[in-house]
Design a protein around this motif. Structure first.
Motif, PDB file in Angstrom:
ATOM      1  N   ILE A   6       0.835  -1.194   0.000  1.00  0.00           N
ATOM      2  CA  ILE A   6       0.000   0.000   0.000  1.00  0.00           C
ATOM      3  C   ILE A   6       0.871   1.245   0.000  1.00  0.00           C
ATOM      4  N   GLN A   7       0.271   2.325  -0.467  1.00  0.00           N
ATOM      5  CA  GLN A   7       0.942   3.623  -0.409  1.00  0.00           C
ATOM      6  C   GLN A   7       0.148   4.527   0.522  1.00  0.00           C
ATOM      7  N   ILE A   8       0.809   4.978   1.569  1.00  0.00           N
ATOM      8  CA  ILE A   8       0.165   5.903   2.506  1.00  0.00           C
ATOM      9  C   ILE A   8       1.138   7.034   2.800  1.00  0.00           C
ATOM     10  N   GLU A   9       0.635   8.240   2.676  1.00  0.00           N
ATOM     11  CA  GLU A   9       1.421   9.435   2.996  1.00  0.00           C
ATOM     12  C   GLU A   9       2.776   9.427   2.293  1.00  0.00           C
ATOM     13  N   GLY A  10       2.750   9.017   1.039  1.00  0.00           N
ATOM     14  CA  GLY A  10       3.956   9.061   0.216  1.00  0.00           C
ATOM     15  C   GLY A  10       4.933   7.936   0.448  1.00  0.00           C
ATOM     16  N   THR A  11       4.611   6.980   1.295  1.00  0.00           N
ATOM     17  CA  THR A  11       5.515   5.860   1.555  1.00  0.00           C
ATOM     18  C   THR A  11       4.848   4.548   1.156  1.00  0.00           C
ATOM     19  N   LEU A  25       2.083  -2.303   8.295  1.00  0.00           N
ATOM     20  CA  LEU A  25       3.194  -2.868   9.047  1.00  0.00           C
ATOM     21  C   LEU A  25       4.365  -1.893   9.005  1.00  0.00           C
ATOM     22  N   ALA A  26       5.357  -2.151   9.828  1.00  0.00           N
ATOM     23  CA  ALA A  26       6.516  -1.257   9.939  1.00  0.00           C
ATOM     24  C   ALA A  26       7.183  -1.055   8.581  1.00  0.00           C
TER      25      ALA A  26
END
Length: 327
Positions: A6-11, A25-26
């Motif tokens: 997944i992509q969340i907040e650019g990561t 996950l981490a």
């Protein structure tokens, strides 16, 4: 367990999907380690790596669930083979097809994820989708038996083997494969469902999952198929693929198109281009029981760059077998 990227907040993160939510996950989570784990180890791994609160799936972007080093696409549904041959005017499947599960290598640089746009390849007029199921390797292995192969399959995902039918037809008879007819795109997603979660769907030693495709939100009229109709099980396919070749975590092995799983079969049986080839604005959705669905919109592509025909009648070197009087 449903394992996603997944992509969340650019990561980019690994996430565990549960219903309409996903647990990130981490950031340092190793997807390969997660795939290689046993079900018990995987549960412990996720518990240790959980970071933050679950998020609604609607608020994250799903990425391609695995970026395979190799992608083998098999041809295991006899009904699809027969439909394809009908369009080509061939009388029956080649006898060699029945001897072993044949495959070709697809382009791992063209792997796309859920909702990624698929561009019409240059020069294509007959764009088609292909509904397939795929196994993801979790543990490395070579020269495996089918019984051993079962321990090396981490899980399963959906696979769309996009096809430019008119770019394939003139080159396949050469014997080098589909060339640019398959080179432009293939889709994996929406996530990987671990093999243990799909155990209740097994019948007679193989997965029995209902499969169908939808075009612009409507199921195609001929209906779908069931993965139980594969002529070889995934374990047999993995064993064959591992013969003399090392399989590594993240490698993908696709089933080949199921019966009525593409437009080509409709064209073959109706002797028409109905339903019509895919066009920009169309949305293709694949649906497989126990796993979920994955959609991609079709968009316009580039114009083909001209390449000349072969240069012929070049000066050739003298060879012993061309020398007059040689035996």
């Amino acid at each position: 367990m449903k394992i996603a990227r997944i992509q969340i907040e650019g990561t980019t993160r690994v996430g565990i999907v549960d219903g309409d939510q996903v647990q990130p996950l981490a950031a340092d989570t190793d997807m390969s380690e997660l795939l290689a784990a046993t079900p018990a180890q995987r549960a412990e791994f996720v518990q240790r790596a959980t970071e933050g609160e679950p998020r609604p799936l609607s608020e994250v972007r799903l990425l391609v669930p695995v970026q395979p080093r190799t992608l083998r696409d098999f041809l295991t549904f006899e009904e699809h083979l027969e439909g394809s041959l009908k369009l080509l005017g061939a009388p029956a499947p080649h006898p060699a097809w029945y001897d072993q599960p044949l495959f070709y290598f697809s382009n791992t640089n063209a792997v796309m994820g859920p909702d990624d746009p698929v561009a019409v390849p240059p020069g294509c007029r007959l764009l088609d989708f292909e509904l397939e199921l795929a196994a993801v390797i979790g543990k490395p292995g070579k020269d495996l038996s089918p019984e051993q192969a079962a321990e090396h399959i981490a899980g399963y995902t959906l696979f769309n083997d996009w096809s430019a039918r008119d770019l394939m037809s003139p080159v396949v008879p050469v014997g080098m494969g589909p060339v640019k007819g398959k080179d432009f795109a293939n889709t994996l997603g929406p996530w990987i469902v671990t093999a243990d979660e799909l155990a209740p769907y097994r019948r007679d030693g193989r997965l029995a999952l209902e499969m169908h495709a939808e075009l612009n939100g409507a199921a195609l009229p001929a209906g779908g198929d069931n993965s139980a109709n594969m002529s070889w099980s995934f374990e047999e396919m993995v064993a064959f693929a591992s013969r003399g070749a090392e399989l590594v975590p993240g490698d993908v092995l696709a089933s080949g198109t199921c019966g009525a799983g593409c437009l080509l079969e409709y064209w073959a049986h109706t002797d028409s281009e109905e339903p019509p080839p895919l066009r920009p604005g169309d949305v293709v959705t694949l649906v497989v029981e126990g796993i979920g669905s994955v959609s991609n919109p079709i968009v316009a592509g580039a114009e083909p760059v001209a390449v000349p025909r072969a240069r012929v009648e070049q000066r050739r070197r003298a060879r012993p077998w061309n020398t007059a009087g040689s035996s």
